[in-house]
Design a protein around this motif. Structure first.
Motif, mmCIF file in Angstrom:
data_model
loop_
_atom_site.group_PDB
_atom_site.id
_atom_site.type_symbol
_atom_site.label_atom_id
_atom_site.label_comp_id
_atom_site.label_asym_id
_atom_site.label_seq_id
_atom_site.Cartn_x
_atom_site.Cartn_y
_atom_site.Cartn_z
ATOM 1 N N GLY A 118 34.039 -1.076 -113.619
ATOM 2 C CA GLY A 118 33.515 0.113 -112.971
ATOM 3 C C GLY A 118 32.100 0.471 -113.371
ATOM 4 N N LYS A 119 31.602 1.537 -112.750
ATOM 5 C CA LYS A 119 30.293 2.102 -113.073
ATOM 6 C C LYS A 119 30.484 3.586 -113.335
ATOM 7 C CE LYS A 119 27.880 -1.146 -110.009
ATOM 8 N NZ LYS A 119 27.379 -2.005 -111.104
ATOM 9 N N ILE A 120 29.697 4.101 -114.280
ATOM 10 C CA ILE A 120 29.847 5.504 -114.653
ATOM 11 C C ILE A 120 28.492 6.151 -114.877
ATOM 12 C CG2 ILE A 120 30.170 4.905 -117.101
ATOM 13 C CD1 ILE A 120 32.078 7.377 -117.256
ATOM 14 N N VAL A 121 28.377 7.375 -114.389
ATOM 15 C CA VAL A 121 27.161 8.180 -114.505
ATOM 16 C C VAL A 121 27.489 9.410 -115.335
ATOM 17 C CG1 VAL A 121 25.776 9.791 -113.124
ATOM 18 C CG2 VAL A 121 25.959 7.395 -112.426
ATOM 19 N N LEU A 122 26.576 9.824 -116.187
ATOM 20 C CA LEU A 122 26.769 11.034 -116.996
ATOM 21 C C LEU A 122 26.255 12.251 -116.243
ATOM 22 C CD1 LEU A 122 27.320 11.953 -120.202
ATOM 23 C CD2 LEU A 122 24.886 12.473 -119.971
ATOM 24 N N GLN A 123 27.091 13.268 -116.107
ATOM 25 C CA GLN A 123 26.620 14.513 -115.520
ATOM 26 C C GLN A 123 26.010 15.394 -116.602
ATOM 27 O OE1 GLN A 123 28.955 18.147 -114.316
ATOM 28 N NE2 GLN A 123 28.577 17.336 -112.250
ATOM 29 N N ILE A 124 24.819 15.904 -116.329
ATOM 30 C CA ILE A 124 24.149 16.837 -117.229
ATOM 31 C C ILE A 124 24.288 18.227 -116.637
ATOM 32 C CG2 ILE A 124 22.058 17.346 -118.522
ATOM 33 C CD1 ILE A 124 21.068 14.535 -117.920
ATOM 34 N N LEU A 125 24.951 19.097 -117.365
ATOM 35 C CA LEU A 125 25.283 20.427 -116.856
ATOM 36 C C LEU A 125 24.884 21.492 -117.869
ATOM 37 C CD1 LEU A 125 28.657 21.515 -115.231
ATOM 38 C CD2 LEU A 125 27.563 22.915 -116.955
ATOM 39 N N HIS A 126 24.007 22.364 -117.464
ATOM 40 C CA HIS A 126 23.677 23.555 -118.250
ATOM 41 C C HIS A 126 24.404 24.725 -117.604
ATOM 42 C CE1 HIS A 126 21.619 26.809 -120.230
ATOM 43 N NE2 HIS A 126 20.806 25.989 -120.893
ATOM 44 N N ALA A 127 25.311 25.356 -118.342
ATOM 45 C CA ALA A 127 26.183 26.380 -117.765
ATOM 46 C C ALA A 127 25.457 27.672 -117.427
ATOM 47 C CB ALA A 127 27.344 26.669 -118.709
ATOM 48 N N GLY A 128 24.276 27.904 -118.001
ATOM 49 C CA GLY A 128 23.550 29.127 -117.691
ATOM 50 C C GLY A 128 24.352 30.362 -118.043
ATOM 51 N N ARG A 129 24.369 31.332 -117.136
ATOM 52 C CA ARG A 129 25.055 32.591 -117.428
ATOM 53 C C ARG A 129 26.580 32.458 -117.357
ATOM 54 N NH1 ARG A 129 24.642 37.012 -112.632
ATOM 55 N NH2 ARG A 129 25.788 35.884 -111.006
ATOM 56 N N TYR A 130 27.077 31.274 -116.988
ATOM 57 C CA TYR A 130 28.518 31.030 -117.019
ATOM 58 C C TYR A 130 28.997 30.558 -118.390
ATOM 59 C CZ TYR A 130 28.997 31.306 -111.887
ATOM 60 O OH TYR A 130 29.038 31.730 -110.578
ATOM 61 N N ALA A 131 28.071 30.238 -119.286
ATOM 62 C CA ALA A 131 28.455 29.761 -120.616
ATOM 63 C C ALA A 131 29.200 30.864 -121.367
ATOM 64 C CB ALA A 131 27.221 29.329 -121.392
ATOM 65 N N LYS A 132 30.375 30.543 -121.843
ATOM 66 C CA LYS A 132 31.188 31.540 -122.549
ATOM 67 C C LYS A 132 30.826 31.563 -124.033
ATOM 68 C CE LYS A 132 35.030 31.857 -119.303
ATOM 69 N NZ LYS A 132 34.202 31.454 -118.166
ATOM 70 N N VAL A 133 29.555 31.817 -124.278
ATOM 71 C CA VAL A 133 29.029 31.951 -125.638
ATOM 72 C C VAL A 133 28.064 33.134 -125.652
ATOM 73 C CG1 VAL A 133 29.294 29.510 -126.235
ATOM 74 C CG2 VAL A 133 27.180 30.294 -125.148
ATOM 75 N N PRO A 134 27.993 33.856 -126.775
ATOM 76 C CA PRO A 134 27.094 35.022 -126.832
ATOM 77 C C PRO A 134 25.633 34.670 -126.595
ATOM 78 C CG PRO A 134 28.619 35.001 -128.693
ATOM 79 C CD PRO A 134 28.760 33.679 -128.010
ATOM 80 N N GLU A 135 25.258 33.408 -126.851
ATOM 81 C CA GLU A 135 23.865 32.991 -126.734
ATOM 82 C C GLU A 135 23.500 32.512 -125.333
ATOM 83 O OE1 GLU A 135 26.089 31.373 -128.727
ATOM 84 O OE2 GLU A 135 25.801 32.561 -130.550
ATOM 85 N N CYS A 136 24.352 32.776 -124.331
ATOM 86 C CA CYS A 136 24.100 32.243 -122.997
ATOM 87 C C CYS A 136 22.774 32.764 -122.446
ATOM 88 C CB CYS A 136 25.242 32.562 -122.049
ATOM 89 S SG CYS A 136 25.520 34.304 -121.707
ATOM 90 N N VAL A 137 22.187 31.954 -121.562
ATOM 91 C CA VAL A 137 20.874 32.282 -121.011
ATOM 92 C C VAL A 137 20.914 32.116 -119.498
ATOM 93 C CG1 VAL A 137 19.653 31.596 -123.105
ATOM 94 C CG2 VAL A 137 20.071 29.903 -121.297
ATOM 95 N N GLY A 138 19.906 32.654 -118.844
ATOM 96 C CA GLY A 138 19.794 32.534 -117.396
ATOM 97 C C GLY A 138 18.365 32.753 -116.974
ATOM 98 N N PRO A 139 18.071 32.622 -115.701
ATOM 99 C CA PRO A 139 16.713 32.904 -115.232
ATOM 100 C C PRO A 139 16.371 34.379 -115.394
ATOM 101 C CG PRO A 139 18.211 32.514 -113.397
ATOM 102 C CD PRO A 139 18.943 32.147 -114.627
ATOM 103 N N SER A 140 17.404 35.230 -115.291
ATOM 104 C CA SER A 140 17.249 36.671 -115.486
ATOM 105 C C SER A 140 18.422 37.163 -116.315
ATOM 106 C CB SER A 140 17.203 37.389 -114.131
ATOM 107 O OG SER A 140 16.153 36.880 -113.327
#
Length: 673
Positions: free
Chosen positions: A97-119
């Motif tokens: 097979g072939k496999i690609v890595l997805q790069i995902l930044h959760a932004g304001r959906y990140a369930k961490v106090p340090e989450c970030v977003g455009p606003s």
């Protein structure tokens, strides 16, 4: 026999030739939270590669700590992590097979106090409010994406996918509702898409031309203040110009008030939104969401909607989806029924993903391959989900199996579920079992109850009792009144409920009955009916793809739901689908009463108390959905004869009709015999 020539045709993506047009879409599994995580992930993906899927997209990995989905979530930003990723890529490549890595930044959906977003606007589905990124931090995040992409290639991945859909960080930048910036990364349309374009350019410059660069764009946002179809098309053109080899399409945000992937969504419902992207670019485009059969996949390609199809949950359900398609045995595909119970519902409640119809998914290293050392004669009594699963798996394990079912047809409670609007996919589950039972040569004995003499006297080496459940009759005065009917009476159509109905019990069965009484089966089968019901507008000028909801006419019944517990009704429903059921029933005017004490049922109706106050509800019918009891009559008879039968499914545990638990238990039981 159906053929799928277009689906099986190779396709060149950038410098890579894919063997077919079927792709395993990215999904969160949380396998990394278990013991032996890399071994588990390697086995999970290798099984799909061996099943001949054309390309695998990995679950999302954050490019920096503030972008993780949750504390301790997947993060890939250091060279020393490459070794553990090579365990996965090597396994996939060794399996062809072939496999690609997805790069995902959760932004304001990140369930961490340090989450970030455009606003700094907080997402309604997250307890944490994001901190707005500075201009310099935005540029640093672009570099972080490029760094992770370089590491992915170093670790043996065949490319990367940039996750720009579903309301995560990049999508938050592109939508006016979540981007209130006044620097170069906000304001105008050009400013809002700059972050995404900078990432694509930086990744392409870093990894070169050979590895695949896939960008997942939101084909329709389904949120107020989201991009219009015209903007999405223009954006896709810019993504192509920035260096992407392929555009994958996503649908909606996680906070959308429109269902996007549940079984109530028609198959390939979003084809027109995907076509909007396809018509804007010259590079290949991939379709996604509610594509669960080769027929649906082929139709999307044949009609020019897309060049490839992404299927995530269908590859949980059957890792051999592509192989069975090539071999012309598509009727043997274990079809995803869109229930979300074992995948998304588990992920959203911080558990690992598996699959209701395929308990092996995500647990590949826990199930031994091969045949049993000794071939046994096995009797399975009960042709519901547990009985069929046990029979199929025991036969696959090499045993000679006889399946007894008292009814004239297989399915048990599945025959009730498939009658509920939005659950038509249960037909596929039943079809799969019926085909496999026949292919495996399981002997069927249908149409009469099995007796203890018949089963115990036939010389079976093992006897499995999967006789299911019987409805529990609550202790209420007047329970035998003609107004009182069981959920079985209603869902089988033996009783036509009147215009005024009370439902006692608000578990999954109670909600199914309410939907059956009020729902429109067309919504899950017809795109137009679905879009009208949920306020979707596919016009290219529509902001976020939303339309004003039409006011519904008077419902054909007045339905009242009751439960004893003093808590909101539907609390135990699935995380990813419960809100859909509750929203639908609210629109249909259902009243929901908790903390009820039932006093009597008589000609006046249902007598009950709430907070000590008496009430009488005039109704035509009272539908009992007050739980189940295990049906162990045959089991007890066999025990009395000195036999040692085994229990599975509802006959074992009847707390709730739970096909997930039943199929899992029955599958594991079959492997021990």
């Amino acid at each position: 026999m159906a053929t799928y020539d277009r689906l099986l045709t190779p396709l060149t993506v950038g410098a890579t030739v894919l063997p077919n047009r079927m792709v395993m879409g990215a999904m969160h599994t949380r396998l990394e939270t278990l013991d032996r995580p890399h071994e588990r992930l390697a086995a999970f993906y290798a099984a799909r590669a061996a099943g001949e899927i054309g390309l695998i997209l990995s679950g999302g990995f954050a490019p920096n700590p503030e972008g993780v989905m949750e504390a301790g979530g997947p993060l890939f930003n250091r060279a020393e992590q490459c070794a553990e990723h090579r365990v996965v890529t090597r396994a996939v490549h060794d399996a062809g097979g072939k496999i690609v890595l997805q790069i995902l930044h959760a932004g304001r959906y990140a369930k961490v106090p340090e989450c970030v977003g455009p606003s700094a606007a907080k997402a309604r589905i997250n307890a944490y409010a994001p901190r707005a990124l500075s201009t310099q931090e935005v540029r640093a995040t672009v570099a972080d994406f490029a760094n992770t992409a370089a590491l992915a290639v170093q670790a043996g991945y065949d490319g990367v996918e940039i996750m720009g859909s579903e309301g995560y960080l990049i999508n938050e930048f592109t939508a006016a509702a979540t981007n209130q910036r006044d620097d170069e990364y906000g304001g105008s349309f050009a400013g809002r898409i700059r972050f995404a374009l900078d990432i694509v350019r930086a990744v392409r410059a870093t990894i070169g031309r050979e590895p695949m660069l896939i960008y997942r764009v939101s084909s329709i946002d389904l949120v107020e203040g989201g991009m219009s179809g015209a903007e999405i098309a223009a954006f896709a053109k810019e993504i192509e110009a920035a260096g992407a080899d392929l555009i994958n399409t996503g649908v909606g945000w996680h906070e959308s008030a429109v269902p996007t992937i549940a079984a109530c969504v028609p198959r390939a419902a979003w084809r027109d939104a995907i076509r909007n992207v396809k018509e804007a670019v010259s590079i290949p485009v991939m379709a996604s969401n509610r594509i669960n059969t080769p027929e649906v996949a082929q139709a999307l390609i044949d009609s020019g909607v897309a060049d490839l199809v992404s299927m995530a949950r269908p590859l949980l359900a059957d890792p051999d989806f592509a192989k069975k398609t090539r071999l012309g045995i598509a009727d043997e595909i274990n079809t995803c029924i869109g229930c979300n119970q074992a995948c998304l519902d588990r992920i959203f409640t911080e558990r690992t993903a598996t699959c209701l119809v395929n308990p092996r998914a995500g647990r590949e290293i826990e199930f031994a391959a091969g045949k049993a050392l000794q071939r046994k004669r096995i009797a399975v009594v009960g042709g519901g989900p547990a009985g069929m699963a046990c029979a199929v798996n025991a036969a696959e394990h090499g045993h000679a199996v006889t399946l007894f079912e008292a009814g004239a047809r297989l399915g048990g409670q599945l025959n009730l579920a498939k009658a509920v609007p939005g659950k038509a996919e249960f037909h596929e589950m039943l079809r799969y079992f019926e085909v496999r039972l026949k292919k495996l040569g399981v002997t069927l004995r249908l149409g009469r109850p099995a007796t203890a003499d018949e089963v115990a006297g036939a010389g079976f080496d093992e006897i499995v009792i999967a006789t299911g459940v019987t409805p529990r009759m609550p202790d209420i005065a007047g329970i035998d009144h003609p107004k009182v009917v069981s959920y079985i009476d209603v869902l089988t159509g033996n009783v036509e409920a009147g215009e005024r109905v009370a439902i006692i019990g608000a578990g999954g069965i109670g909600f199914d009955v309410a939907v059956y009484l009020l729902g429109d089966a067309r919504e899950s089968l017809d795109r137009g009916a679905f879009f009208r019901a949920w306020g979707v507008d596919l016009a290219k000028t529509s902001e976020g793809g939303l339309a004003r909801l039409d006011s519904h006419g008077a419902p054909r019944r007045r339905v009242h739901m009751f439960q004893r517990k003093a808590e909101p009704l539907g609390k135990g429903l699935g995380k990813s689908t419960g809100w859909i059921l509750k929203a639908s029933l609210r629109k249909a005017g259902v009243t929901m009463t908790s903390g009820a004490t039932y006093k009597a049922i008589d000609d006046e109706g249902l007598h009950y108390r709430v907070d000590g106050k008496p009430h009488v509800l005039a109704v035509d019918h009272v539908v009992l959905c007050a739980g189940q009891l295990s049906n162990r009559t045959l089991y007890d008879e066999l025990i009395a004869r000195g036999a040692r039968p085994l229990l599975t499914g509802g006959a074992d545990v009847a707390a709730e009709l739970d096909a997930l638990r039943a199929i899992d238990h029955a599958t594991r039981l079959a492997m021990t015999m």
